[in-house]
Design an enzyme around this catalytic site. Structure first.
Site, PDB file in Angstrom:
ATOM      1  CE  LYS A  83      -0.666   1.464   4.859  1.00 32.23           C
ATOM      2  NZ  LYS A  83       0.444   0.909   5.629  1.00 32.23           N
ATOM      3  NE  ARG A 123       0.465   5.044   6.718  1.00 27.71           N
ATOM      4  CZ  ARG A 123      -0.785   4.595   7.512  1.00 27.71           C
ATOM      5  NH1 ARG A 123      -1.801   5.415   7.619  1.00 27.71           N
ATOM      6  NH2 ARG A 123      -0.748   3.323   7.988  1.00 27.71           N
TER       7      ARG A 123
END
Length: 317
Positions: free
Chosen positions: A198, A200
């Protein structure tokens, strides 16, 4: 209560952050909590009175530095000072949750390293040892020049899923940083691991990207150390279901659960969120699909072992 602990020089005190856990720890050891009052002056200054002698005693102070973080840190610092001035032989901080642990390095220019700052404060105040659980970054142990016993929540969380006998599990880390934790759980459950890659863009905002590992038709168990606003974990759960996971469970050691967390978990694809009681859950956070496990036996056992000069690492080997 268990049979009383044989050595009266071991004393356990609780401050305000997590009294129920402190009582359970004392119970496990076979002692009662020491008498002290924590009050505040009308302007908010913390005042502490220790109402029994601690001269020559090995004192264990239970305090999670969870919300309100700064107040709980101040209570702890003042308690350490009071114990030092009352001639305690050793002052051991039992801190199930270490506040400011996420500020453990300079990720950008002109950022503080607050995890190191609070370590300095505890040491300067007079602490001789810290017993803590699942630090956000294990290297925080190096911020102290006193012994740290770093306990692990993975065995407690793993045992829950072993007893539940989850069908065809895969242990998933919601980011690269948690892979070691996921691997420890995977070894206990004899399951494969997956990773969510992921990005951020800014604090408390997560963007799910790719899933590494074969999750098709499996029961995914997401594991993290802290769940704060629950953005990462709920996005990860949704991504896992979209990519073919049969069901998603989640677990963490420290349920910070601030802001929109409860709403997000309630509305998410997570069947059950398993947490420990390093941070107490207020009534509004005690929803049906959150289950809380106790770390009191683990911490109680660690205190006994520290006091009796035995190995602590044996507890999670």
């Amino acid at each position: 209560m268990a049979s009383s602990y044989k050595d009266p020089s071991l004393k356990v005190f609780s401050l305000n952050s997590n009294r129920k856990l402190a009582e359970d720890i004392a119970n496990h050891i076979g002692t009662t909590l020491g008498e002290c009052t924590v009050s505040t002056f009308s302007d908010g200054e913390v005042q502490i009175n220790i109402e029994e002698s601690v001269r020559g005693c090995d004192v264990y102070v239970v305090q999670s530095t969870c919300s309100p973080v700064n107040k709980h840190i101040m209570e702890l610092l003042i308690m350490i000072d009071a114990l030092k001035r009352a001639s305690a032989r050793s002052i051991n901080i039992v801190m199930p949750y270490y506040g400011y642990a996420r500020q453990d390095r300079k990720a950008r220019a002109r950022e503080p390293i607050a995890a190191k700052l609070v370590a300095n404060l505890y040491e300067t105040a007079g602490a001789n040892r810290v017993i803590t659980l699942d630090l956000h970054a294990p290297q925080i142990q190096g911020f102290f020049n006193i012994p740290i016993d770093h306990l692990q929540g993975v065995p407690i969380l793993s045992d829950y899923f072993i007893k539940k006998d989850v069908e065809d599990p895969i242990i998933v880390s919601p980011d690269h940083g948690g892979v070691t934790r996921a691997r420890k759980m995977a070894e206990r459950l004899k399951a494969p691991i997956g990773i969510i890659d992921k990005r951020r863009p800014r604090p408390n905002v997560a963007e799910v990207m790719n899933i590494v590992g074969n999750i098709e038709g499996k029961t995914a168990i997401l594991i993290d150390d802290i769940i704060d606003t629950a953005g990462t974990i709920t996005l990860a759960a949704n991504a896992l279901i979209e990519n073919g996971a049969k069901a998603v469970y989640a677990c963490c050691t420290h349920p910070v659960l601030s802001g929109p967390a409860i709403e997000r978990i309630r509305d998410s694809k997570i069947e059950e969120l398993i947490v420990t009681n390093t941070i107490p859950l207020s009534e509004d956070k005690q929803i049906e699909n959150i289950k809380q496990l106790s770390v009191a036996p683990l911490i109680g056992e660690a205190i006994i072992r520290v006091h009796e000069l035995q190995s602590v690492s044996i507890l999670f080997d």
